[in-house]
Motif scaffolding. Structure first.
Motif, short mmCIF file in Angstrom:
data_model
loop_
_atom_site.label_atom_id
_atom_site.label_comp_id
_atom_site.label_asym_id
_atom_site.label_seq_id
_atom_site.Cartn_x
_atom_site.Cartn_y
_atom_site.Cartn_z
N VAL A 102 -2.49 13.05 -2.86
CA VAL A 102 -2.83 11.98 -1.90
C VAL A 102 -1.74 11.82 -0.85
O VAL A 102 -2.00 11.80 0.35
CB VAL A 102 -3.06 10.64 -2.65
N THR A 103 -0.50 11.73 -1.30
CA THR A 103 0.57 11.45 -0.35
C THR A 103 1.06 12.71 0.34
O THR A 103 1.74 12.63 1.35
CB THR A 103 1.77 10.80 -1.06
N GLY A 104 0.74 13.86 -0.23
CA GLY A 104 1.16 15.09 0.42
C GLY A 104 2.63 15.41 0.25
O GLY A 104 3.15 16.31 0.88
N GLU A 105 3.32 14.64 -0.63
CA GLU A 105 4.72 14.98 -0.91
C GLU A 105 4.78 16.30 -1.67
O GLU A 105 3.84 16.68 -2.33
CB GLU A 105 5.34 13.91 -1.81
N TYR A 106 5.92 16.93 -1.57
CA TYR A 106 6.01 18.17 -2.33
C TYR A 106 6.35 17.84 -3.78
O TYR A 106 7.04 16.87 -4.07
CB TYR A 106 6.98 19.16 -1.69
N GLU A 107 5.77 18.59 -4.69
CA GLU A 107 5.88 18.25 -6.10
C GLU A 107 7.32 18.43 -6.59
O GLU A 107 7.93 19.47 -6.38
CB GLU A 107 4.95 19.13 -6.93
N ASN A 108 7.81 17.41 -7.20
CA ASN A 108 9.20 17.39 -7.59
C ASN A 108 9.31 17.46 -9.10
O ASN A 108 8.77 16.63 -9.82
CB ASN A 108 9.81 16.09 -7.06
N LYS A 109 10.03 18.46 -9.56
CA LYS A 109 10.18 18.66 -11.00
C LYS A 109 10.89 17.47 -11.67
O LYS A 109 10.51 17.02 -12.74
CB LYS A 109 11.00 19.93 -11.22
N LEU A 167 3.87 3.39 -12.32
CA LEU A 167 4.23 3.06 -13.70
C LEU A 167 3.40 1.89 -14.20
O LEU A 167 2.95 1.87 -15.35
CB LEU A 167 5.72 2.73 -13.78
N PHE A 168 3.21 0.90 -13.33
CA PHE A 168 2.40 -0.26 -13.69
C PHE A 168 0.99 0.20 -14.07
O PHE A 168 0.46 -0.17 -15.12
CB PHE A 168 2.36 -1.22 -12.51
N PHE A 169 0.45 1.03 -13.22
CA PHE A 169 -0.91 1.50 -13.46
C PHE A 169 -0.99 2.29 -14.77
O PHE A 169 -1.92 2.11 -15.56
CB PHE A 169 -1.38 2.36 -12.29
N LEU A 170 0.00 3.14 -14.98
CA LEU A 170 0.02 3.93 -16.21
C LEU A 170 0.04 3.02 -17.44
O LEU A 170 -0.73 3.21 -18.40
CB LEU A 170 1.24 4.84 -16.21
N GLY A 171 0.91 2.01 -17.41
CA GLY A 171 1.02 1.08 -18.54
C GLY A 171 -0.30 0.38 -18.81
O GLY A 171 -0.78 0.33 -19.95
N VAL A 172 -0.89 -0.15 -17.75
CA VAL A 172 -2.13 -0.91 -17.91
C VAL A 172 -3.25 0.00 -18.41
O VAL A 172 -4.01 -0.35 -19.31
CB VAL A 172 -2.50 -1.59 -16.57
N ALA A 213 0.87 13.01 -16.25
CA ALA A 213 0.88 14.27 -15.52
C ALA A 213 -0.29 14.33 -14.54
O ALA A 213 -0.14 14.75 -13.40
CB ALA A 213 0.82 15.44 -16.50
N TYR A 214 -1.45 13.86 -15.00
CA TYR A 214 -2.63 13.90 -14.13
C TYR A 214 -2.48 12.95 -12.95
O TYR A 214 -2.73 13.32 -11.80
CB TYR A 214 -3.87 13.55 -14.95
N LEU A 215 -2.01 11.72 -13.25
CA LEU A 215 -1.81 10.76 -12.16
C LEU A 215 -0.78 11.27 -11.18
O LEU A 215 -0.92 11.09 -9.96
CB LEU A 215 -1.35 9.42 -12.74
N GLY A 216 0.25 11.93 -11.70
CA GLY A 216 1.28 12.48 -10.82
C GLY A 216 0.70 13.52 -9.89
O GLY A 216 1.01 13.54 -8.69
N LYS A 217 -0.17 14.37 -10.43
CA LYS A 217 -0.80 15.39 -9.58
C LYS A 217 -1.66 14.73 -8.52
O LYS A 217 -1.67 15.13 -7.36
CB LYS A 217 -1.64 16.32 -10.44
N MET A 218 -2.41 13.71 -8.94
CA MET A 218 -3.25 12.99 -7.98
C MET A 218 -2.39 12.41 -6.86
O MET A 218 -2.72 12.49 -5.68
CB MET A 218 -3.98 11.85 -8.67
N PHE A 238 0.80 -1.22 0.00
CA PHE A 238 0.00 0.00 0.00
C PHE A 238 0.83 1.27 0.00
O PHE A 238 0.37 2.30 0.41
CB PHE A 238 -0.97 -0.01 1.18
N ARG A 239 2.07 1.16 -0.43
CA ARG A 239 2.86 2.38 -0.54
C ARG A 239 2.37 3.15 -1.76
O ARG A 239 2.86 2.96 -2.88
CB ARG A 239 4.33 2.03 -0.66
N VAL A 240 1.43 4.00 -1.56
CA VAL A 240 0.73 4.64 -2.68
C VAL A 240 1.70 5.40 -3.57
O VAL A 240 1.59 5.40 -4.78
CB VAL A 240 -0.34 5.61 -2.14
N GLY A 241 2.65 6.07 -2.94
CA GLY A 241 3.52 6.94 -3.72
C GLY A 241 4.59 6.21 -4.51
O GLY A 241 5.30 6.83 -5.29
N GLU A 242 4.72 4.93 -4.30
CA GLU A 242 5.82 4.19 -4.92
C GLU A 242 5.73 4.28 -6.45
O GLU A 242 4.71 4.02 -7.05
CB GLU A 242 5.76 2.75 -4.45
N ASP A 243 6.88 4.62 -7.05
CA ASP A 243 6.92 4.80 -8.50
C ASP A 243 6.44 3.60 -9.28
O ASP A 243 5.77 3.73 -10.29
CB ASP A 243 8.36 5.08 -8.95
#
Lengths: 682, 682
Positions: free
Chosen positions: A187-194, A53-58, A178-183, A44-49
């Protein structure tokens, strides 16, 4: 199982035993629970890359498959209409032309009404974004729907329009990323990283290509080659992972929908593997590469000319500015009339779909040898090559006619303001060039080139493969198309001659024309950095001092309200340099425009009425965080070095200091001007 | 042909006609001559990169082919000796063990006597060079001969030693590129360019891999992944071109030597293409990936442990320091005794060569199904798989025994001080893992996993492919091995499950162990920059000020002889910062050590006797060119940013300035220390 009873644990154990005495082995159970907790934490590590990526591909694979499915249904509807309408020529003509006209007009009108950015392939803009320029609107999610619907309609026009899917799909997948990244960040509250955002965009491109061709490896490579001038190996791994998930899912869906029995290549071919080509044929492959390179140059030149011409001609310019659907309808009417099967269409196999074009051109048989043995009626149905056969023109005539006509038709189609890709048509065009040469060679040497032993007939399909790779590679300035044809057809036997042809074609085109994706960037004047050619040794001699901007609007540490207001009015930069207030103008740091605006809003104007409840007058140094300077150029840094830094670090603007004093700034504009002066000295 | 006669040209024409009146069409001839001049100019552009790359590719391919040829002859001699010697077991044993012992001892002694750098694969050092560190000796041309001879002897030991060719070949090709580059600069008189040299080294790596496997595309990719963390697309094109030339030449030579009828893959396989694998098998491929990842972790751990243990044990350390050949002989004796065919060797198919190992493991047939139908004698010869069959152990037993024994034997072999590659054995080991799992699955599901319709038997060879890619990929931390197996076998049907297995294996190994090529770098303490993991967000908070070196030996602009002497004594830096002599210590530029030495040599010591004819006392500012500073860090630059800059720009050392004043310097040493502190906080 034994339960040890050391002194320290006694109390705890007793409590456990009292509470849950009816359950055995508390230790093992506790360990198991710990294990499950760990697994849960991992999953459940939501922020894990990697999940991302898996979700994006699928996701993209599913969209790609659904779109293909919808397109094929729409196309079948058109075919059904065309066949059911009977033998009345006028009705046939109307049904042939009206359907794509309606679809294209809808595609153009719908997508343009939602957002003006959804036209074209979007690769040029994406390329610009990846160099660090911010074009926020391009990745906005409301483009997504417009582009999906528009693209589906465009593709449903089939080979009449002769447009493809790759480019827009790369754009779509970048938007999704880009949209998933914003989401994710919300959700995780991390600061947005360029950096992270860029990594994801790079992976998204690979997914885009991979989910169209079902080719993970060449998907990654092609997107790297086309998009960037530098890349990090860690991005490559991410791209690889996402592209594999995408490609696997895409092929999996064809199995689930019972199209295929198992996972195979998208354009599966059944080449003879035992003797793919004779050594002497390498010569013809090189010639094929040269032809593809020359045609590629001509195509690129004409396409760029056409883009400018359409903009400058008053009629087309007016239509494109106000009535885009009308322009589309007129152009599609022309294209559809030419491809009308009872008319000129019969000379260019216009009844085939895009996929059937490719499948037929990669056909394992030698058409020239088939023709004398079969008649139009006697052959079993399903032989797509028969579409290419015309009694009076022979296959050579139809192939040549196809090449001549599609050359300008394709250029016309690229001016249409609808979401469409231009890679697939180029791919097919190249395959046709290769097929024509291959059939010619097979006709000239019916027993093959092998001198002794058994005759080894020539495989024209191999030339079609190499031609597709060489032409598409030369037009896009990429060499990984060689791998793309292999992955898409599942055939590796011709990889070496294909790579050779691609290299020859690339050598010719790269020398004379900007690539297919750079052309629009030049025409649209996007802030893109031109490359420095290695032969421009002078770039080592030109130094930053000679081309930097000297008039930099700067602030001082002690500045207050009024000075900030003046500075904000004087320029529209995103960042302002801050200097030491006393002594020489030492560069201290930078302040962003948004922070300055916030400063103005929270502080009182010196002449404001005193009842306002804002902080009293303050200075930048005390009341505003100044970002420290990370990197600074010297006036003696060479152009070459500066260009290298801008490219590698995706910089937008950098300040130049001499012994700590601010003397100027360099942005992409100055850099581009300097490079242009180097290329065309006055 | 008409000869036009305009007024202006009349004079010229007349002269031409008078001089060479007996030759027709002077104009056409002149044009032709101009054309030929142009062609000549094009062809003789010695400095042109592409000729250089072509030559490099062809040269390395020829060397690779010659080496293969020699190795096969040497190996045949051994086989002949072993067969001719009769049935006396002692003689057989002696001939089996003495031959590789002699070869290995010669390889070790010869190469070490010429240069101590020729041992091992050399990839770790090359990797370090590519990050910008200067290890001049490693690319010196006198290593070349030693490494070629040594490697040939090592390879001639065959599967007894179980070592490969890739690593040293990459090193060889880098040496050739460096030497050719030096030759080129001396011929054309261009000034030596660091960037260009790096470009050539990158291309050389690709050539090295491509000429061993005949696989241009994966050669480029593998070398990228293994060697660098960032990559320029223009290097990729160069690598592609050179690798294609190399691979093409390499395959061409096999055709010319009549080994093959035409150009085919190196380890050509004859897989059934119509149904490569069932969808449900993907699950087993994932399991295979996980197994390969775990075994990879164990292998990497044990190998690193062994490297340290050999150095620390007093006996082996002494042997390796003084009597390298003796250590080699002892180790080879042990290895050869175990592989002795009438002994344990019969349980591990030890009579096969490295290439035969691979060919047999990629065999299209299912061994488990073959065994009951055939006896040892009845089957036609040439079935390499029979070597794997043992009446009492079955193929499962031999494969498992092979895996267990080769695990430690390979680790022992990697400690030998001779030129050898470690990629090929790992590749074979992975193929064996895959074959074992594949045969097991085929044994469990003899009719395949397909539920309805015709039974589709399982192809164990597909598992062998995936296993080879997954294990070699996991050990080297690369994903392009998936493409490498495809290119090397010419089979693309299994590309998707192979990529999946490689990704799973990589995910496991990359998390737990440094790669095969990074391990030696860590053990040998080469100046290599560790990566910053993306989860170390703290790297954004640590700033340069916290870890920079504050004690920088600096010079002032007005310094004379004595100050320079003191500075040269005080540190051994390659570059010294030069400060403003008056006022605050503003950084002006840098002077290299060599220039300072030249300054000392050309100037008079203040206390020198006055008869010396040297220039009188001078200062740095007047008599020495000071290089301007290109780039400088601020004390507030983050560790992340600094690391990024070092990686991207291949920096060695950079100065830190605060408002123009020199406050410190950062080199790789400080950076590494900072990263280590981040990873293991005190």
């Amino acid at each position: 199982m034994e339960r040890p009873d050391p002194g320290g644990l006694q109390e705890v154990e007793r409590v456990l035993v009292t509470e849950k005495s009816w359950r055995p082995c508390p230790k093992a159970r506790r360990r198991l629970r710990g294990c499950l907790e760990w697994v849960k934490k991992q999953l459940f590590r939501v922020g894990e890359d990697w999940y991302f990526l898996f979700f994006l591909g699928v996701l993209m694979a599913t969209i790609s498959f659904m779109m293909d499915f919808l397109v094929s249904r729409l196309y079948q509807a058109h075919q059904w209409l065309y066949q059911e309408i009977g033998d009345i020529l006028v009705l046939k003509y109307l049904s042939w032309t009206m359907y794509p006209m309606a679809l294209a007009a809808f595609s153009s009108g719908f997508s343009q009404s939602i957002t003006p950015h959804s036209g074209g392939s979007g690769i040029g803009e994406l390329k610009t974004i990846l160099t660090g320029v911010v074009l926020e609107d391009y990745l906005a999610i409301h483009n997504f729907g417009a582009k999906v619907v528009g693209l589906t309609c465009t593709l449903a026009c089939g080979s009449t329009l002769f447009l493809g899917k790759v480019g827009p799909f790369v754009h779509l997948s970048a938007m999704a990323a880009a949209y998933l990244g914003k989401m994710r960040t919300s959700v995780t509250g991390e600061y947005e990283n360029k950096f992270k955002q860029n990594e994801m965009l790079v992976a998204a491109q690979a997914v885009g290509v991979a989910t169209v061709f079902g080719a993970p490896i060449s998907g990654v490579l092609f997107s790297i080659e086309v998009m960037s001038s530098h890349f990090a190996v860690r991005d490559y791994w991410r791209g690889f992972f996402a592209a594999t998930c995408g490609a696997f899912m895409f092929r999996l869906l064809t199995v689930f929908s019972s199209e295929q029995e198992t996972i195979v290549a998208v354009f599966k071919s059944d080449f003879k593997l035992d003797f793919p080509f004779d050594l002497l044929e390498t010569f013809f492959f090189l010639i094929l590469g040269a032809i593809c390179g020359l045609v590629g140059c001509a195509y690129l030149f004409c396409q760029r000319w056409m883009m400018v011409a359409v903009k400058e001609n008053w009629l087309t310019a007016k239509l494109l500015a106000t009535d885009k659907p009308i322009y589309t309808v007129l152009a599609v009417l022309l294209l559809a009339s030419i491809t009308f099967p009872p008319g000129l269409g019969q000379l260019m196999a216009s009844r085939l779909t895009m996929k059937e074009y490719l499948t037929s051109l990669f056909d394992n048989r030698t058409w020239g040898a088939l023709v004398p043995n079969s008649s139009w009626v006697g052959d079993p149905p399903g032989g797509l090559w028969q579409e290419w056969f015309h009694p009076s023109a022979t296959i050579f005539g139809t192939l040549a006619f196809f090449l001549v006509m599609k050359f300008w038709m394709l250029i016309l189609a690229t001016t249409l303001p609808l979401p469409a890709g231009y890679f697939m048509p180029i791919f097919i065009y190249g395959a046709a060039i290769g097929r024509l040469l291959g059939e010619t060679v097979a006709f000239l040497f019916p027993r093959g080139l092998h001198t002794g032993g058994t005759p080894r007939p020539i495989l024209p399909a191999g030339y079609a493969l190499a031609g597709a790779a060489a032409f598409s590679g030369s037009v896009t300035h990429a060499v990984s198309t060689a791998l793309l044809v292999c992955e898409a057809t599942g055939h590796l036997g011709h990889v070496l001659p294909t790579v050779l042809a691609v290299l020859v074609a690339n050598a010719i085109t790269q020398k004379h024309q900007p690539s297919f994706y750079d052309g629009p960037i030049i025409v649209k004047k996007l802030p893109y950095l031109p490359p420095i050619r290695s032969r421009h040794m002078a770039s080592y001699q030109v130094v930053v001092e000679e081309f930097m901007e000297r008039q930099v609007v700067a602030l001082a540490k002690g500045d207050g309200f009024e000075e900030v207001l003046v500075a904000l009015d004087a320029s529209a930069d995103a960042e302002y340099p801050v200097l030491e207030s006393t002594g020489p103008p030492m560069l201290v740091g930078t302040i962003s425009r948004t922070q300055l605006v916030a400063f103005l809003q929270s502080h009182k104007h010196p002449q404001a009425p005193p009842e306002e409840k804002l902080a009293t007058t303050g200075t930048l140094g005390d009341n505003c965080t100044i970002e420290p300077i990370m990197l600074q150029l010297s006036p003696w840094t060479s152009l070459h070095q500066a260009h290298h830094l801008f490219e590698l670090l995706k910089l937008q603007r950098i300040f130049v200091t001499r012994f700590g004093e601010l003397v100027g700034a360099v942005s992409r504009v100055e850099l581009r001007r300097a490079i242009e002066e180097l290329t065309n000295p006055k």
